[in-house]
Design an enzyme around this catalytic site. Structure first.
Site, PDB file in Angstrom:
ATOM      1  N   CYS A   1      -4.400   7.377  19.227  1.00  0.00           N
ATOM      2  CA  CYS A   1      -4.940   8.470  20.017  1.00  0.00           C
ATOM      3  C   CYS A   1      -5.877   9.314  19.152  1.00  0.00           C
ATOM      4  O   CYS A   1      -5.604  10.476  18.858  1.00  0.00           O
ATOM      5  CB  CYS A   1      -3.764   9.293  20.527  1.00  0.00           C
ATOM      6  SG  CYS A   1      -4.217  10.268  21.929  1.00  0.00           S
TER       7      CYS A   1
ATOM      8  N   GLY B   1     -12.087  -1.187 -10.364  1.00  0.00           N
ATOM      9  CA  GLY B   1     -13.253  -0.805  -9.565  1.00  0.00           C
ATOM     10  C   GLY B   1     -14.202  -1.935  -9.219  1.00  0.00           C
ATOM     11  O   GLY B   1     -15.231  -1.688  -8.592  1.00  0.00           O
TER      12      GLY B   1
HETATM   13  C1  LIG Z   1      -6.586   4.708 -12.235  1.00  0.00           C
HETATM   14  C2  LIG Z   1      -6.988   3.602 -11.358  1.00  0.00           C
HETATM   15  N1  LIG Z   1      -7.042   2.373 -11.869  1.00  0.00           N
HETATM   16  C3  LIG Z   1      -7.370   1.311 -11.109  1.00  0.00           C
HETATM   17  C4  LIG Z   1      -7.689   1.472  -9.771  1.00  0.00           C
HETATM   18  C5  LIG Z   1      -8.034   0.251  -8.985  1.00  0.00           C
HETATM   19  O1  LIG Z   1      -9.250   0.318  -8.376  1.00  0.00           O
HETATM   20  P1  LIG Z   1      -9.822  -0.952  -7.636  1.00  0.00           P
HETATM   21  O2  LIG Z   1      -8.843  -1.339  -6.606  1.00  0.00           O
HETATM   22  O3  LIG Z   1     -11.100  -0.514  -7.074  1.00  0.00           O
HETATM   23  O4  LIG Z   1      -9.978  -2.011  -8.667  1.00  0.00           O
HETATM   24  C6  LIG Z   1      -7.681   2.745  -9.209  1.00  0.00           C
HETATM   25  C7  LIG Z   1      -8.023   2.941  -7.796  1.00  0.00           C
HETATM   26  O5  LIG Z   1      -7.935   3.957  -7.205  1.00  0.00           O
HETATM   27  C8  LIG Z   1      -7.320   3.844 -10.029  1.00  0.00           C
HETATM   28  O6  LIG Z   1      -7.285   5.075  -9.544  1.00  0.00           O
END
Ligand SMILES: Cc1ncc(COP(=O)(O)O)c(C=O)c1O
Length: 428
Positions: free
Chosen positions: A358, A245
């Site tokens: 489209c 995240g």
């Molecule tokens: C379980 C899990 N881990 C890791 C990630 C990676 O997230 P990010 O790309 O924001 O680091 C996600 C993204 O959807 C996720 O669902």
């Protein structure tokens, strides 16, 4: 923008490569990924997380950008992989990725996918629901095996991001709610099963986070869970997966922090809470996707139609859009771009970059200042390395772009462009 310099020709250079020459050589739309930038991020993880904090591990959330080459790159830097479907798992295995370093996620894994996970011997299956727990136990027993699992839990933390990429809140399709009555059913069941071995917990609070407060709140909640399950069941948490995240810069409005801003604070919080509750430190795992590949990618388009609606706006049409980058339509994601063949020109004209689908909603970038665009110009859109190639579709029967990997002035084709024959290849 990371990895960018201007060339002598007024052309935008990316990891030492002239992007206008790349567009000419490989055609557009074109995903260009910088191996230098990807490896820099993988090494930053090693230097600032794995080496600074003992008893840790990191996996790349491959949903952000999965190719065979990327899997091999991640393997070569010693990291693990997060996969979320049988397809991602199959591709990783075909790339030769060590399956014992794979974490298998998903809120509704099929029986076929669970069988594949057991057969390949994935490192951890991240179990999301009772249906999956029971099915996995039965599959592993059938084969005389024991699958190591984590439980994905919902820490009940709202993150400050688009609601479609916020996952840690209570009302989520992901994870197990921490209500003691619910979690008791899961933990009691898992501990009684012979086909699974529960090793710990996982959470992922959301994506594109620029502050660490949601991660810290989630750690507070999950370490309390660790304390309670130890008291109630004698279960000691060995693995604590803290998710991904970590945010990146899409436009100047984003101010991303270094990885250590998140991970140092997260590790301090895990240590503090475990100390307070008398728990041994678990192995801490992070799972970034976007942070590793987002800024390492750009997409090149050719500008075609330019339509001025006097007093309203000017639409600049490009030869891709929603099929190669659905994020603006999905989440209202914002991007920055430049005219790659006049990259030092003044950004004096505000236009809207429209895709060729489209769909009225196929707008790549609304109201962006560009150097006066002309038909035939090459547009470079930044920070498209995550969730573009992996989310691409064939809507309107538009072939998916090629992926070119660049490194210090050299380029190589990593994924070829789809052909029109590919588009009908599966039809009987
Ligand atoms: C379980 C899990 N881990 C890791 C990630 C990676 O997230 P990010 O790309 O924001 O680091 C996600 C993204 O959807 C996720 O669902």
């Amino acid at each position: 923008m990371a990895g960018a310099q201007s060339g002598t020709d007024r052309h935008f250079m990316f990891d030492g490569c002239d992007t206008v020459a790349l567009a000419k050589k490989y055609g557009t739309p074109l995903y260009v990924m910088s191996e230098t930038l990807i490896r820099e991020r993988l090494r930053e993880i090693r230097d600032t997380f794995l080496e600074r904090h003992p008893w840790t591990f990191a996996v790349f959330a491959s949903k952000a950008f999965q190719t065979l080459e990327m899997c091999r790159m991640v393997a070569s830097e010693g990291l693990g992989l997060d996969v979320v479907s049988g397809g991602e798992l199959y591709a990783a295995a075909r790339a030769g990725f060590p399956c014992d370093r794979i974490f298998f996620h998903g809120n509704n894994k099929t029986i076929e996918e669970l069988r594949l996970a057991v057969e390949y011997g994935v490192g951890r299956v991240v179990v999301d629901n009772l249906y999956e727990l029971e099915a996995l136990n039965a599959i592993a027993l059938e084969r005389g095996m024991r699958a190591k699992i984590l439980f994905r839990v919902t820490p009940g933390v709202d993150s400050h991001t688009h609601r479609f990429i916020s996952t840690g809140q209570l009302d989520s399709k992901f994870g197990i709610p921490l209500d003691p009555r619910v979690r008791g059913r899961y933990i009691g069941a898992a501990l009684a099963m012979k086909g699974v071995e529960l090793t710990g917990f996982h959470f992922h609070v959301g994506s594109q986070l620029l502050e660490n407060d949601s991660h810290l709140k989630a750690i507070e909640v999950v370490t309390r869970l660790m304390r309670d399950v130890k008291a109630d069941y004698g279960f000691e948490t060995k693995d604590l997966n803290l998710g991904g995240g970590f945010g990146v810069r899409y436009t100047d409005a984003d101010e991303p922090k270094p990885l250590a801003y998140f991970t140092d604070a997260m590790m301090a919080e895990v240590r503090r809470r475990c100390g307070e509750y008398g728990l041994p430190m678990p192995r801490a795992i992070i799972e970034p996707g976007r942070w590793i590949v987002g800024e390492a990618g750009i997409t090149l388009y050719t500008i075609g139609s330019i339509k001025e609606i006097p007093g309203v706006r000017t639409y600049v049409g490009v030869d891709g859009g929603l099929p190669d980058n659905p994020r603006p339509a999905l989440y209202g994601a914002r991007y920055d771009a430049i005219v790659a063949n006049r990259c030092d020109g003044p950004r004096s004209r505000v236009v809207t970059v429209a895709g060729k689908c489209c769909e009225t909603g196929d707008i790549l970038i609304r109201d962006i200042a560009l150097c006066e665009p002309e038909s035939g110009d090459i547009l470079a859109v930044f920070t498209t390395g995550a969730y573009n190639h992996s989310m691409a579709s064939n809507y309107n029967r538009i072939p998916r772009p090629a992926v070119v990997m660049v490194r210090e002035g050299r380029d190589r084709l990593s994924v070829r462009r789809e052909t029109w024959d590919d588009l009908i290849a599966r039809e009987i």
